[in-house]
Scaffold this motif. Structure first.
Motif, mmCIF file in Angstrom:
data_model
loop_
_atom_site.group_PDB
_atom_site.id
_atom_site.type_symbol
_atom_site.label_atom_id
_atom_site.label_comp_id
_atom_site.label_asym_id
_atom_site.label_seq_id
_atom_site.Cartn_x
_atom_site.Cartn_y
_atom_site.Cartn_z
ATOM 1 N N VAL A 123 0.851 -1.200 0.000
ATOM 2 C CA VAL A 123 0.000 0.000 0.000
ATOM 3 C C VAL A 123 0.885 1.248 0.000
ATOM 4 O O VAL A 123 0.607 2.219 -0.709
ATOM 5 C CB VAL A 123 -0.980 -0.008 1.188
ATOM 6 N N ALA A 124 1.985 1.203 0.773
ATOM 7 C CA ALA A 124 2.920 2.334 0.801
ATOM 8 C C ALA A 124 3.563 2.536 -0.572
ATOM 9 O O ALA A 124 3.752 3.678 -1.012
ATOM 10 C CB ALA A 124 3.991 2.106 1.864
ATOM 11 N N GLU B 143 -7.577 10.092 -15.197
ATOM 12 C CA GLU B 143 -8.580 9.080 -14.855
ATOM 13 C C GLU B 143 -8.086 8.171 -13.719
ATOM 14 O O GLU B 143 -8.862 7.749 -12.872
ATOM 15 C CB GLU B 143 -8.880 8.196 -16.077
ATOM 16 N N ILE B 144 -6.810 7.866 -13.744
ATOM 17 C CA ILE B 144 -6.245 6.871 -12.830
ATOM 18 C C ILE B 144 -5.944 7.447 -11.454
ATOM 19 O O ILE B 144 -6.266 6.823 -10.428
ATOM 20 C CB ILE B 144 -4.974 6.249 -13.447
ATOM 21 N N ILE B 145 -5.350 8.620 -11.396
ATOM 22 C CA ILE B 145 -4.932 9.193 -10.106
ATOM 23 C C ILE B 145 -6.101 9.387 -9.144
ATOM 24 O O ILE B 145 -6.003 8.995 -7.982
ATOM 25 C CB ILE B 145 -4.109 10.488 -10.327
ATOM 26 N N PRO B 146 -7.241 9.946 -9.579
ATOM 27 C CA PRO B 146 -8.363 10.045 -8.628
ATOM 28 C C PRO B 146 -8.842 8.681 -8.126
ATOM 29 O O PRO B 146 -9.215 8.547 -6.957
ATOM 30 C CB PRO B 146 -9.464 10.748 -9.429
ATOM 31 N N ALA B 147 -8.808 7.684 -8.985
ATOM 32 C CA ALA B 147 -9.234 6.339 -8.572
ATOM 33 C C ALA B 147 -8.277 5.767 -7.539
ATOM 34 O O ALA B 147 -8.710 5.199 -6.524
ATOM 35 C CB ALA B 147 -9.325 5.418 -9.783
ATOM 36 N N VAL B 148 -6.973 5.925 -7.755
ATOM 37 C CA VAL B 148 -5.982 5.436 -6.789
ATOM 38 C C VAL B 148 -6.130 6.183 -5.476
ATOM 39 O O VAL B 148 -6.153 5.578 -4.402
ATOM 40 C CB VAL B 148 -4.546 5.567 -7.342
ATOM 41 N N ALA B 149 -6.254 7.511 -5.550
ATOM 42 C CA ALA B 149 -6.397 8.317 -4.330
ATOM 43 C C ALA B 149 -7.642 7.913 -3.550
ATOM 44 O O ALA B 149 -7.600 7.793 -2.315
ATOM 45 C CB ALA B 149 -6.445 9.803 -4.689
ATOM 46 N N SER B 150 -8.730 7.668 -4.242
ATOM 47 C CA SER B 150 -9.964 7.254 -3.581
ATOM 48 C C SER B 150 -9.787 5.908 -2.875
ATOM 49 O O SER B 150 -10.238 5.723 -1.744
ATOM 50 C CB SER B 150 -11.092 7.174 -4.609
ATOM 51 N N VAL C 251 -5.991 1.541 3.312
ATOM 52 C CA VAL C 251 -6.042 0.104 3.050
ATOM 53 C C VAL C 251 -6.505 -0.091 1.618
ATOM 54 O O VAL C 251 -7.331 0.665 1.112
ATOM 55 C CB VAL C 251 -7.023 -0.596 4.020
ATOM 56 N N LEU C 252 -5.978 -1.107 0.973
ATOM 57 C CA LEU C 252 -6.426 -1.457 -0.370
ATOM 58 C C LEU C 252 -6.948 -2.880 -0.318
ATOM 59 O O LEU C 252 -6.216 -3.810 -0.016
ATOM 60 C CB LEU C 252 -5.266 -1.369 -1.370
#
Length: 132
Positions: free
Chosen positions: A40-41, A61-68, A74-75
């Motif tokens: 996760v880190a 598109e990807i960065i907001p999804a990863v940040a969310s 936790v992922l």
């Protein structure tokens, strides 16, 4: 470190590298069937390293999804699969050919596998399957 006057010519390559590396990180996270805090880190570090592209497609598109997905620190497996799907849909071979793109993904896989300092048999088997 890249010289600022030339870095603008490298943005397409850096965007493609970022997507392919993230794809590899997400694939590597699943090789031992658990997502560790160090993985996760690693994902969080990827996000920090690529924030400058948050307004450039495909990372817009990807960065907001990863940040969310990382908001709670936790992922889970469903979030990982969602991110993997996004990366696969937005993956490009516009700048890099498929072999070079896969090498960038391999870098991400190896980073995820080694992120906790322990390499398990299941991770080695997963890497072997990916290489085949």
């Amino acid at each position: 470190m890249q010289s600022p006057e030339y870095s603008k010519y490298m943005n397409r390559a850096r965007l493609d590298k970022a997507v392919n590396t993230l794809l590899g990180i997400l694939q590597g996270m699943a090789m031992d069937l658990k997502i560790s805090g160090s993985e996760v880190a690693l994902l969080s570090n990827w996000l920090d390293e690529n924030r400058e592209f948050r307004n450039r497609h495909p990372l817009s598109e990807i960065i907001p999804a990863v940040a969310s997905c990382l908001e709670d620190g936790v992922l889970d497996q469903d979030e990982r699969l969602d991110l993997l799907w996004i990366c696969e849909k937005l993956r490009s071979t516009e700048y890099y050919d498929m072999i070079t793109a896969d090498i960038k993904s391999l870098h991400g896989i190896v980073a995820a596998i080694s992120s906790d300092g322990i390499v398990t048999i299941s991770e080695l088997e997963g890497l072997s399957e990916w290489l085949e």
